[in-house]
Design an enzyme around this catalytic site. Sequence first.
Site, PDB file in Angstrom:
ATOM      1  N   PRO A  74      12.203   8.652  17.465  1.00 39.68           N
ATOM      2  CG  PRO A  74      14.122   9.821  18.042  1.00 39.68           C
ATOM      3  CD  PRO A  74      12.639   9.972  17.934  1.00 39.68           C
ATOM      4  CD  GLU A  75       9.770   2.619  16.398  1.00 39.87           C
ATOM      5  OE1 GLU A  75       9.905   1.431  16.728  1.00 39.87           O
ATOM      6  OE2 GLU A  75       8.929   2.996  15.571  1.00 39.87           O
TER       7      GLU A  75
END
Length: 271
Positions: A2-3
Amino acid sequence: MPELPEVEVCRLGISPHIIAQQVIKVTIRDSRLRWPIPEEVRSVVGLPVLAVDRRAKYLLLRFKTGTLLLHLGMSGTVRVIEHDTPVAKHDHFDLAFQHGKVLRLNDPRRFGAVLWLANDEDELGLLSKLGPEPLSDDFYPGYLFSKAKNRKVPIKTFLMNNHIVVGVGNIYANEALFQAGILPTTKAGDIDEARLNNLTNIIKQVLSAAIAQGGTTLKDFTQADGRPGYFAQSLMVYGRAGQACLTCQTKLEEIRQSNRSSVYCPICQQD
């Protein structure tokens, strides 16, 4: 992994359900995450959540006595669920609230983190050494140029350095460099100030668009309510190696940089 946009979407998703709600129980099913979950996290029992913030990819649940820090690692997800929701495999940590909801962390690879910062003291230095937030005023035209002087590191690697700026991960670095017309291999110190200022603005636009559209559809990530993100449909280069550039129809090329995929257009992106 996840960014920043995915973590921000998560923050926005869980905040309305837990802010001002009192914790009545803390459950640690498996403390063996990136760092062991400390027993001190149980000190939040009886306290309401004052705010839910984000710093880089860390979620920060604020209490009057300190901050509960959550990191999703490579495969973690956070959900707000009903208290009687059956426990699934890899459900390692719960915060149960007085109104019947539970904040649950699921992390198959256990690279995430649950830590307690008593009185907001960052003993591990996880937050204190971070660069500015890319969507804040601290990330301004001229900032990248000041940091890039004489730097021989490739610009993509430079952007993904959290000491320079946080949250510009692999997906969005690819996208921003494409829109800025800069090859990912170009040395950071060789790019003039005007192009770096343009890149700064594009980074802000790309990340803002990702947040607005609900985050990228990654294999291990869905939004806080369980719906997948949809920004992947708008990606120009990431994940499209070998396909035609959407701008000039040239075949997109792919290289490896620091064990990460860099996809670019050899025509639209130049040194």
